[in-house]
Scaffold this motif. Structure first.
Motif, PDB file in Angstrom:
ATOM      1  N   GLY A 139       0.755  -0.974  -0.103  1.00  0.00           N
ATOM      2  CA  GLY A 139      -0.183  -0.030  -0.056  1.00  0.00           C
ATOM      3  C   GLY A 139       0.762   1.182  -0.009  1.00  0.00           C
ATOM      4  N   ILE A 140       1.967   1.151   0.840  1.00  0.00           N
ATOM      5  CA  ILE A 140       2.816   2.376   0.949  1.00  0.00           C
ATOM      6  C   ILE A 140       3.350   2.551  -0.477  1.00  0.00           C
ATOM      7  CG2 ILE A 140       5.104   3.232   1.910  1.00  0.00           C
ATOM      8  CD1 ILE A 140       4.380   1.905   4.492  1.00  0.00           C
ATOM      9  N   GLU A 141       3.832   1.422  -0.897  1.00  0.00           N
ATOM     10  CA  GLU A 141       4.599   1.694  -2.390  1.00  0.00           C
ATOM     11  C   GLU A 141       3.581   2.054  -3.672  1.00  0.00           C
ATOM     12  OE1 GLU A 141       5.911  -1.876  -5.663  1.00  0.00           O
ATOM     13  OE2 GLU A 141       6.939  -1.819  -3.725  1.00  0.00           O
ATOM     14  N   THR A 142       2.277   1.841  -3.363  1.00  0.00           N
ATOM     15  CA  THR A 142       1.510   2.167  -4.300  1.00  0.00           C
ATOM     16  C   THR A 142       0.957   3.669  -4.244  1.00  0.00           C
ATOM     17  OG1 THR A 142       0.635  -0.081  -4.575  1.00  0.00           O
ATOM     18  CG2 THR A 142      -0.927   1.797  -5.402  1.00  0.00           C
ATOM     19  N   SER A 143       0.828   4.109  -3.115  1.00  0.00           N
ATOM     20  CA  SER A 143       0.257   5.337  -2.561  1.00  0.00           C
ATOM     21  C   SER A 143       1.379   6.365  -2.994  1.00  0.00           C
ATOM     22  CB  SER A 143      -0.435   5.343  -1.329  1.00  0.00           C
ATOM     23  OG  SER A 143       0.756   5.007  -0.197  1.00  0.00           O
ATOM     24  N   THR A 144       2.556   5.867  -2.620  1.00  0.00           N
ATOM     25  CA  THR A 144       3.686   6.983  -2.609  1.00  0.00           C
ATOM     26  C   THR A 144       4.260   7.014  -4.256  1.00  0.00           C
ATOM     27  OG1 THR A 144       5.006   5.398  -2.185  1.00  0.00           O
ATOM     28  CG2 THR A 144       4.281   6.640  -0.301  1.00  0.00           C
ATOM     29  N   GLY A 145       3.774   6.092  -4.812  1.00  0.00           N
ATOM     30  CA  GLY A 145       4.098   6.090  -6.341  1.00  0.00           C
ATOM     31  C   GLY A 145       5.719   5.809  -6.434  1.00  0.00           C
ATOM     32  N   THR A 146       6.178   4.897  -5.607  1.00  0.00           N
ATOM     33  CA  THR A 146       7.546   4.625  -5.685  1.00  0.00           C
ATOM     34  C   THR A 146       7.844   3.649  -6.835  1.00  0.00           C
ATOM     35  OG1 THR A 146       7.604   4.349  -3.330  1.00  0.00           O
ATOM     36  CG2 THR A 146       9.335   3.122  -4.488  1.00  0.00           C
ATOM     37  N   LYS A 147       6.860   2.845  -7.372  1.00  0.00           N
ATOM     38  CA  LYS A 147       7.238   2.080  -8.409  1.00  0.00           C
ATOM     39  C   LYS A 147       7.319   2.898  -9.577  1.00  0.00           C
ATOM     40  CE  LYS A 147       2.525   0.202  -8.900  1.00  0.00           C
ATOM     41  NZ  LYS A 147       1.873  -0.941  -8.816  1.00  0.00           N
ATOM     42  N   TYR A 148       6.642   4.067  -9.673  1.00  0.00           N
ATOM     43  CA  TYR A 148       6.785   4.953 -10.850  1.00  0.00           C
ATOM     44  C   TYR A 148       7.584   6.148 -10.756  1.00  0.00           C
ATOM     45  CZ  TYR A 148       2.017   2.946 -11.381  1.00  0.00           C
ATOM     46  OH  TYR A 148       1.069   2.230 -11.496  1.00  0.00           O
ATOM     47  N   ILE A 149       8.416   6.156  -9.666  1.00  0.00           N
ATOM     48  CA  ILE A 149       9.402   7.322  -9.569  1.00  0.00           C
ATOM     49  C   ILE A 149      10.571   6.773 -10.087  1.00  0.00           C
ATOM     50  CG2 ILE A 149      10.775   8.522  -7.846  1.00  0.00           C
ATOM     51  CD1 ILE A 149       8.470   8.625  -5.888  1.00  0.00           C
ATOM     52  N   VAL A 150      11.005   5.413  -9.985  1.00  0.00           N
ATOM     53  CA  VAL A 150      12.195   5.041 -10.384  1.00  0.00           C
ATOM     54  C   VAL A 150      11.883   4.381 -11.905  1.00  0.00           C
ATOM     55  CG1 VAL A 150      14.052   3.173 -10.009  1.00  0.00           C
ATOM     56  CG2 VAL A 150      12.649   4.111  -8.161  1.00  0.00           C
ATOM     57  N   ASN A 151      12.291   5.045 -12.805  1.00  0.00           N
ATOM     58  CA  ASN A 151      12.060   4.682 -13.984  1.00  0.00           C
ATOM     59  C   ASN A 151      12.936   3.455 -14.644  1.00  0.00           C
ATOM     60  OD1 ASN A 151      10.201   6.908 -14.382  1.00  0.00           O
ATOM     61  ND2 ASN A 151      11.798   8.248 -14.738  1.00  0.00           N
ATOM     62  N   ALA A 152      14.104   3.739 -14.140  1.00  0.00           N
ATOM     63  CA  ALA A 152      15.083   2.581 -14.832  1.00  0.00           C
ATOM     64  C   ALA A 152      14.567   1.171 -14.219  1.00  0.00           C
ATOM     65  CB  ALA A 152      16.480   2.659 -14.249  1.00  0.00           C
ATOM     66  N   ALA A 153      14.543   0.256 -15.176  1.00  0.00           N
ATOM     67  CA  ALA A 153      14.186  -1.283 -14.709  1.00  0.00           C
ATOM     68  C   ALA A 153      14.800  -1.716 -13.583  1.00  0.00           C
ATOM     69  CB  ALA A 153      14.099  -2.260 -15.772  1.00  0.00           C
ATOM     70  N   SER A 154      16.335  -1.291 -13.531  1.00  0.00           N
ATOM     71  CA  SER A 154      17.177  -2.073 -12.436  1.00  0.00           C
ATOM     72  C   SER A 154      16.792  -1.058 -11.266  1.00  0.00           C
ATOM     73  CB  SER A 154      18.407  -1.998 -12.770  1.00  0.00           C
ATOM     74  OG  SER A 154      18.904  -0.291 -13.087  1.00  0.00           O
ATOM     75  N   GLY A 155      16.613   0.090 -11.391  1.00  0.00           N
ATOM     76  CA  GLY A 155      16.266   0.837 -10.073  1.00  0.00           C
ATOM     77  C   GLY A 155      14.937   0.305  -9.507  1.00  0.00           C
ATOM     78  N   LYS A 156      13.834   0.319 -10.352  1.00  0.00           N
ATOM     79  CA  LYS A 156      12.677  -0.339  -9.877  1.00  0.00           C
ATOM     80  C   LYS A 156      12.754  -1.828  -9.207  1.00  0.00           C
ATOM     81  CE  LYS A 156       8.013  -1.364 -11.653  1.00  0.00           C
ATOM     82  NZ  LYS A 156       7.242  -1.186 -12.777  1.00  0.00           N
ATOM     83  N   ASN A 157      13.439  -2.708  -9.549  1.00  0.00           N
ATOM     84  CA  ASN A 157      13.744  -3.966  -9.071  1.00  0.00           C
ATOM     85  C   ASN A 157      14.414  -3.834  -7.904  1.00  0.00           C
ATOM     86  OD1 ASN A 157      12.285  -5.075 -11.189  1.00  0.00           O
ATOM     87  ND2 ASN A 157      14.314  -5.497 -12.454  1.00  0.00           N
ATOM     88  N   THR A 158      15.423  -3.016  -7.909  1.00  0.00           N
ATOM     89  CA  THR A 158      16.193  -2.908  -6.410  1.00  0.00           C
ATOM     90  C   THR A 158      15.128  -2.374  -5.199  1.00  0.00           C
ATOM     91  OG1 THR A 158      18.337  -2.252  -7.653  1.00  0.00           O
ATOM     92  CG2 THR A 158      18.093  -1.465  -5.453  1.00  0.00           C
ATOM     93  N   VAL A 159      14.428  -1.193  -5.615  1.00  0.00           N
ATOM     94  CA  VAL A 159      13.500  -0.580  -4.645  1.00  0.00           C
ATOM     95  C   VAL A 159      12.609  -1.914  -4.344  1.00  0.00           C
ATOM     96  CG1 VAL A 159      11.501   0.833  -3.990  1.00  0.00           C
ATOM     97  CG2 VAL A 159      13.521   1.690  -5.424  1.00  0.00           C
ATOM     98  N   LYS A 160      11.977  -2.509  -5.133  1.00  0.00           N
ATOM     99  CA  LYS A 160      11.102  -3.632  -4.809  1.00  0.00           C
ATOM    100  C   LYS A 160      11.930  -5.086  -3.978  1.00  0.00           C
ATOM    101  CE  LYS A 160       8.251  -4.820  -7.825  1.00  0.00           C
ATOM    102  NZ  LYS A 160       7.367  -5.611  -9.034  1.00  0.00           N
ATOM    103  N   ILE A 161      13.128  -5.303  -4.377  1.00  0.00           N
ATOM    104  CA  ILE A 161      13.636  -6.259  -3.630  1.00  0.00           C
ATOM    105  C   ILE A 161      13.996  -5.836  -2.073  1.00  0.00           C
ATOM    106  CG2 ILE A 161      16.144  -7.555  -3.452  1.00  0.00           C
ATOM    107  CD1 ILE A 161      16.085  -7.640  -6.567  1.00  0.00           C
ATOM    108  N   LYS A 162      14.048  -4.549  -2.195  1.00  0.00           N
ATOM    109  CA  LYS A 162      14.493  -3.958  -0.496  1.00  0.00           C
ATOM    110  C   LYS A 162      13.210  -3.870   0.233  1.00  0.00           C
ATOM    111  CE  LYS A 162      18.682  -1.096  -1.750  1.00  0.00           C
ATOM    112  NZ  LYS A 162      19.100   0.188  -1.875  1.00  0.00           N
ATOM    113  N   ARG A 163      12.264  -3.610  -0.372  1.00  0.00           N
ATOM    114  CA  ARG A 163      10.865  -3.787   0.301  1.00  0.00           C
ATOM    115  C   ARG A 163      10.623  -5.113   0.921  1.00  0.00           C
ATOM    116  NH1 ARG A 163       8.076   0.724   0.870  1.00  0.00           N
ATOM    117  NH2 ARG A 163       8.551   2.541  -0.309  1.00  0.00           N
ATOM    118  N   ILE A 164      10.521  -6.038  -0.059  1.00  0.00           N
ATOM    119  CA  ILE A 164      10.542  -7.415   0.122  1.00  0.00           C
ATOM    120  C   ILE A 164      11.445  -8.036   1.296  1.00  0.00           C
ATOM    121  CG2 ILE A 164      10.385  -9.775  -0.754  1.00  0.00           C
ATOM    122  CD1 ILE A 164       9.650  -8.611  -3.618  1.00  0.00           C
TER     123      ILE A 164
END
Length: 249
Positions: A116-141
């Motif tokens: 919910g935090i990831e979606t509401s803050t738009g984190t997955k859209y802020i990081v445009n690079a695929a590698s950056g997006k995956n890094t954020v997701k992995i860290k959250r998981i």
């Protein structure tokens, strides 16, 4: 053994007292003895009956162990079932179900809130690079998973310490089937191994709920994601309640 000798001695005393009581009843009927003497003999029977009753549990356990050795080839231990019935037997089911429900419901909330935090803050859209997006997701998981694991060890660590202090866990090296309420489990393992396996099963269940919650919550928007998390919690509660009452694990 000393226990077997004690059982045999008290059973013999009781049977002898019963025989004397029967003889005394016959003598009283023939007028050979008075009511006071008959009452005294019957009182003696009650005393020996009480002493014999005190070892009946061990006698039944001895008979069970003899059968276990004959049928399964397992040398069981002469030990009481009572403590372990509270730990993982029928008397401990309510405690275990509540603990597991609380743990899994907490896991669902942790994961769904993370999504919910990831979606509401738009984190997955802020990081445009695929590698950056995956890094954020992995860290959250990883952060959510670490929190869930810590929670697991806190919940079951406290539970095991409480059970150890209150009931004790003697003879953990004894065969599991030494416990009469585990006679039908068919597992030739020790009590300690069984306890460890049960803890591992709960850890695996936690990982499964974590994965399912993450997959479903990440597919929906914030509002729908929360609704999904509630449904998952309900499903977890129902599943734990049903399986907890029928499964030895």
């Amino acid at each position: 053994s000393q226990i077997s000798a004690l059982i045999d001695e008290r059973r013999a005393d009781y049977m002898q007292a019963v025989e004397k009581s029967m003889e005394a009843s016959e003598q009283y009927g023939n007028g050979e003895i008075g009511i006071d003497e008959l009452s005294q003999i019957n009182s003696t029977v009650s005393i020996y009956a009480s002493r014999y009753a005190a070892v009946r549990e061990f006698e039944q356990k001895r008979e069970y162990l003899d059968t276990l050795k004959e049928e399964a080839g397992i040398d069981g231990y002469m030990m009481s079932d009572r403590g372990y019935e509270e730990i993982f037997g029928k008397y401990g089911k309510a405690r275990e179900i509540v603990l597991l429900m609380a743990l899994l419901a907490s896991v669902v909330l942790i994961v769904s809130e993370n999504i919910g935090i990831e979606t509401s803050t738009g984190t997955k859209y802020i990081v445009n690079a695929a590698s950056g997006k995956n890094t954020v997701k992995i860290k959250r998981i990883a952060a959510s998973l670490a929190l869930c694991i810590v929670l697991y060890f806190i919940v079951y660590g406290i539970d095991m310490i409480y059970l150890q202090n209150y009931y004790g866990m003697p003879y953990t090296e004894a065969p599991l089937m030494s416990l009469t309420f585990m006679r039908d489990c068919g597992l030739n393992i020790s009590i300690g191994t069984f306890i460890v396996i049960r803890l591992i099963v709960r850890l695996v269940m936690m990982f499964a709920v974590f994965a399912v919650t993450y997959v479903f919550s990440s597919r929906f928007s914030e509002v729908r994601g929360r609704a999904v998390s509630v449904l998952i919690i309900v499903a977890v509660i129902v599943l734990v309640a049903v399986t907890g009452n029928v499964s030895i694990w």
